[in-house]
Design a protein around this motif. Structure first.
Motif, PDB file in Angstrom:
ATOM      1  N   UNK A   1      -1.510  11.718  -0.137  1.00  0.00           N
ATOM      2  CA  UNK A   1      -2.009  11.199  -1.153  1.00  0.00           C
ATOM      3  C   UNK A   1      -2.354   9.946  -1.660  1.00  0.00           C
ATOM      4  N   UNK A   2      -2.138   8.837  -0.988  1.00  0.00           N
ATOM      5  CA  UNK A   2      -2.319   8.167  -1.107  1.00  0.00           C
ATOM      6  C   UNK A   2      -3.719   7.630  -0.385  1.00  0.00           C
ATOM      7  N   UNK A   3      -4.666   7.312  -1.294  1.00  0.00           N
ATOM      8  CA  UNK A   3      -5.645   6.574  -0.030  1.00  0.00           C
ATOM      9  C   UNK A   3      -5.663   5.455  -0.167  1.00  0.00           C
ATOM     10  N   UNK A   4      -5.706   4.803  -0.954  1.00  0.00           N
ATOM     11  CA  UNK A   4      -5.805   3.442  -0.538  1.00  0.00           C
ATOM     12  C   UNK A   4      -4.524   2.517  -1.792  1.00  0.00           C
ATOM     13  N   UNK A   5      -4.260   1.668  -0.915  1.00  0.00           N
ATOM     14  CA  UNK A   5      -3.548   0.704  -2.002  1.00  0.00           C
ATOM     15  C   UNK A   5      -3.983  -0.701  -1.316  1.00  0.00           C
ATOM     16  N   UNK A   6      -3.632  -1.838  -2.039  1.00  0.00           N
ATOM     17  CA  UNK A   6      -4.303  -3.433  -2.160  1.00  0.00           C
ATOM     18  C   UNK A   6      -3.512  -4.191  -2.897  1.00  0.00           C
ATOM     19  N   UNK A   7      -2.965  -4.918  -1.696  1.00  0.00           N
ATOM     20  CA  UNK A   7      -2.790  -6.373  -3.161  1.00  0.00           C
ATOM     21  C   UNK A   7      -3.894  -7.110  -3.266  1.00  0.00           C
TER      22      UNK A   7
END
Length: 76
Positions: A31-37
């Motif tokens: 379900x995670x489309x985008x994850x960024x720091x």
């Protein structure tokens, strides 16, 4: 389909970030489309007028996009 965008701020610690990413992956998986720091831009924002004006332009444009989308969705 619904998308939720969440921004978190916590101590600068690689182990905390790794643990969070691991938990999010276990909980949400595909379900995670985008994850960024995101980089820390506080000093840049405080000391660079051009960067500050870019941030303002981005904020203003996002408001216009949000209003446009909301208006279009209400007509359905």
């Amino acid at each position: 389909m619904r998308k939720i965008n969440l921004t978190l701020e916590f101590e600068d610690n690689d182990l905390v970030e790794y643990a969070l990413r691991k938990e999010l992956d276990a909980l949400l998986g595909k379900s995670i489309i985008d994850i960024r720091t995101l980089p820390n831009t506080k000093e840049l924002y405080d000391n660079d007028n051009h960067f500050k004006s870019l941030c303002k332009a981005k904020k203003d444009l996002q408001l216009q996009i949000d209003r446009y989308v909301n208006n279009r969705n209400q007509k359905k």
